[in-house]
Design a protein around this motif. Sequence first.
Motif, mmCIF file in Angstrom:
data_model
loop_
_atom_site.group_PDB
_atom_site.id
_atom_site.type_symbol
_atom_site.label_atom_id
_atom_site.label_comp_id
_atom_site.label_asym_id
_atom_site.label_seq_id
_atom_site.Cartn_x
_atom_site.Cartn_y
_atom_site.Cartn_z
ATOM 1 N N ASN A 1 0.825 -1.231 0.000
ATOM 2 C CA ASN A 1 0.000 0.000 0.000
ATOM 3 C C ASN A 1 0.851 1.270 0.000
ATOM 4 O O ASN A 1 0.575 2.227 0.726
ATOM 5 N N TYR A 2 1.902 1.262 -0.834
ATOM 6 C CA TYR A 2 2.750 2.444 -1.004
ATOM 7 C C TYR A 2 2.463 3.159 -2.327
ATOM 8 O O TYR A 2 3.174 4.092 -2.681
ATOM 9 N N ALA A 3 1.469 2.691 -3.095
ATOM 10 C CA ALA A 3 1.201 3.325 -4.394
ATOM 11 C C ALA A 3 0.615 4.724 -4.186
ATOM 12 O O ALA A 3 0.232 5.093 -3.065
ATOM 13 N N ASP B 1 -2.389 7.567 -4.694
ATOM 14 C CA ASP B 1 -3.835 7.397 -4.483
ATOM 15 C C ASP B 1 -4.527 6.696 -5.646
ATOM 16 O O ASP B 1 -5.483 5.947 -5.452
ATOM 17 N N ASP B 2 -4.044 6.964 -6.863
ATOM 18 C CA ASP B 2 -4.699 6.368 -8.040
ATOM 19 C C ASP B 2 -4.113 5.002 -8.401
ATOM 20 O O ASP B 2 -4.417 4.449 -9.459
ATOM 21 N N GLY B 3 -3.261 4.457 -7.543
ATOM 22 C CA GLY B 3 -2.724 3.117 -7.784
ATOM 23 C C GLY B 3 -1.492 3.090 -8.664
ATOM 24 O O GLY B 3 -0.942 2.004 -8.928
ATOM 25 N N THR B 4 -1.044 4.266 -9.121
ATOM 26 C CA THR B 4 0.178 4.291 -9.943
ATOM 27 C C THR B 4 1.398 4.206 -9.027
ATOM 28 O O THR B 4 1.310 4.389 -7.812
ATOM 29 N N VAL B 5 2.551 3.942 -9.637
ATOM 30 C CA VAL B 5 3.776 3.697 -8.853
ATOM 31 C C VAL B 5 4.302 5.003 -8.262
ATOM 32 O O VAL B 5 4.546 5.974 -8.990
ATOM 33 N N SER B 6 4.472 5.030 -6.953
ATOM 34 C CA SER B 6 5.015 6.209 -6.262
ATOM 35 C C SER B 6 6.528 6.037 -6.099
ATOM 36 O O SER B 6 7.068 4.944 -6.311
ATOM 37 N N ASN B 7 7.199 7.113 -5.664
ATOM 38 C CA ASN B 7 8.641 6.990 -5.390
ATOM 39 C C ASN B 7 8.893 5.967 -4.294
ATOM 40 O O ASN B 7 9.833 5.184 -4.357
ATOM 41 N N GLY C 1 20.392 -7.972 -4.847
ATOM 42 C CA GLY C 1 20.821 -9.159 -5.575
ATOM 43 C C GLY C 1 19.750 -10.200 -5.826
ATOM 44 O O GLY C 1 20.050 -11.297 -6.314
ATOM 45 N N CYS C 2 18.483 -9.894 -5.532
ATOM 46 C CA CYS C 2 17.397 -10.864 -5.761
ATOM 47 C C CYS C 2 17.259 -11.182 -7.261
ATOM 48 O O CYS C 2 17.333 -10.284 -8.098
ATOM 49 N N GLY C 3 17.038 -12.460 -7.584
ATOM 50 C CA GLY C 3 16.992 -12.863 -8.992
ATOM 51 C C GLY C 3 15.723 -12.458 -9.719
ATOM 52 O O GLY C 3 15.756 -11.949 -10.838
ATOM 53 N N LEU C 4 14.587 -12.685 -9.084
ATOM 54 C CA LEU C 4 13.282 -12.410 -9.712
ATOM 55 C C LEU C 4 12.418 -11.683 -8.689
ATOM 56 O O LEU C 4 12.237 -12.175 -7.571
ATOM 57 N N ILE C 5 11.891 -10.532 -9.098
ATOM 58 C CA ILE C 5 11.082 -9.733 -8.167
ATOM 59 C C ILE C 5 9.653 -9.663 -8.676
ATOM 60 O O ILE C 5 9.389 -9.138 -9.767
ATOM 61 N N PHE C 6 8.740 -10.210 -7.877
ATOM 62 C CA PHE C 6 7.324 -10.031 -8.201
ATOM 63 C C PHE C 6 6.842 -8.743 -7.543
ATOM 64 O O PHE C 6 6.702 -8.685 -6.314
ATOM 65 N N THR C 7 6.609 -7.726 -8.343
ATOM 66 C CA THR C 7 5.974 -6.522 -7.807
ATOM 67 C C THR C 7 4.479 -6.831 -7.649
ATOM 68 O O THR C 7 3.973 -7.824 -8.140
ATOM 69 N N GLY C 8 3.789 -5.933 -6.952
ATOM 70 C CA GLY C 8 2.366 -6.164 -6.706
ATOM 71 C C GLY C 8 2.132 -6.824 -5.371
ATOM 72 O O GLY C 8 3.050 -6.906 -4.550
ATOM 73 N N GLU D 1 8.298 8.858 7.823
ATOM 74 C CA GLU D 1 7.167 9.545 7.208
ATOM 75 C C GLU D 1 6.432 8.594 6.250
ATOM 76 O O GLU D 1 7.059 7.889 5.456
ATOM 77 N N VAL D 2 5.106 8.569 6.352
ATOM 78 C CA VAL D 2 4.338 7.540 5.673
ATOM 79 C C VAL D 2 4.463 7.574 4.142
ATOM 80 O O VAL D 2 4.843 6.594 3.518
ATOM 81 N N TYR D 3 4.159 8.668 3.516
ATOM 82 C CA TYR D 3 4.088 8.648 2.047
ATOM 83 C C TYR D 3 5.201 9.474 1.417
ATOM 84 O O TYR D 3 4.951 10.505 0.815
ATOM 85 N N THR D 4 6.430 9.059 1.606
ATOM 86 C CA THR D 4 7.514 9.777 0.947
ATOM 87 C C THR D 4 7.874 9.072 -0.342
ATOM 88 O O THR D 4 7.570 7.904 -0.517
#
Length: 380
Positions: free
Chosen positions: A32-34, A36-42, A55-62, A377-380
């Motif tokens: 829940n760091y996106a 407000d509209d669900g797009t990718v935040s910093n 160094g992680c090989g495969l990253i599942f975002t989402g 800080e929550v939403y940086t």
Amino acid sequence: MNNSKYQNISSRLSIGRSELPNRIVFPAWQVNYANDDGTVSNKLQNFYTAIADGGCGLIFTGAAAVSPDSIAFDRVMRIDSDECIPGLTKLFSEISRRGSIPGIQLIHFGRQAASSVTGYDLLAPSAIPCPVMSQFDPDYKVREMSTGEIDMVRKDFIDAAARAEQAGACVVEVHVAHGYLLNEFLSPYSNHRSDQYGGNTYNRARLTIEIIEGIRARLDRIVISVRISGNEFVDGGLTPADFSKIIPLFEEAGMDLLNVSAGVYESMDRIVPPSSLGETPHINIAAELKQFTNVPVCAVGSIFSLDKAESIILSGKSDLIAMGRAQVADPGIVNKSLYKNESDIHKCTRCNECTFWTTGDPQMYCSVNPVLKRKIEVYT
Ligand SMILES: Cc1cc2nc3c(=O)[nH]c(=O)nc-3n(C[C@H](O)[C@H](O)[C@H](O)COP(=O)(O)O)c2cc1C
């Protein structure tokens, strides 16, 4: 110098057109760091690039929501419109630039959502309330999906996969685990339909099969992962033996990778196993299900060191190892282990403060990772 005791973990693995640099996976992890509209935040981007740097090989975002009627929380990552593509493009390219393979998990929350957040009645194969969410949400309402709605959800998943590929993802994961919509269809526990989407095993698996086939027909490059709960740990739910029929159906439809988790909301301690369940409580589920398929298998659940991960790969029980909490606590754990800096690892204490839905927090915190502690800080 690379630590020679991790030869299996450091070995590459080709899946479809992707070549993973090693065997460690970051499993999908709702934070829940996106925006407000669900797009990718910093903040969301920094969360994942730290894991790629580590160094992680495969990253599942989402997990990323495929439909606007499927949002269980505020600031959930979304992939339900083309407006999401620019942020995802930047995210996937930053992950790739660091040498990790970018993936994304696609979710419809089904009955495990909150009507008070979606503003709609929740969609499910049958009008059976989720025993957990219905306790929390005073507006909770669930209804049986019509075949027209099933058609729409199928299209939503396939369109979302196309957006993911357009944005540069190498792997899409269809979320059929943890009691969400596609798991609800798959399981006799939550699916009481009597049409072509209910009843026998094939009918219950049909929607997922159609989604996998639809993604494969539209996108020939992308790797398709399917995440399942190999044991739902509820009376009348799916057990490993049920998957002897289901997994070959998914494989025939076009699945390239099987990601084996466990549990639904009613058996939450199986989704994020507490210390009382000991180390690697689900490894034998992955090993059992591996017998039913020719595609690589990923195991998960309380695997907190590369030592343990190495021994699992060596035993042949799994081809890939997902480490969630261990990499949230210290996103650098893979490189620190591979390059002999293990004494510097911030270890997960299994306090499970990260399970924000149980603490009432709006988003994910970690008591160990200095960047993700509550005081930040929550939403940086
Ligand atoms: C905060 C949090 C969010 C999660 N979000 C997802 C998710 O979006 N999709 C999913 O399949 N699993 C999700 N999981 C489950 C993890 O992917 C993983 O399977 C689980 O944490 C067990 O792995 P671990 O013992 O390595 O932490 C989540 C777990 C936590 C703690």
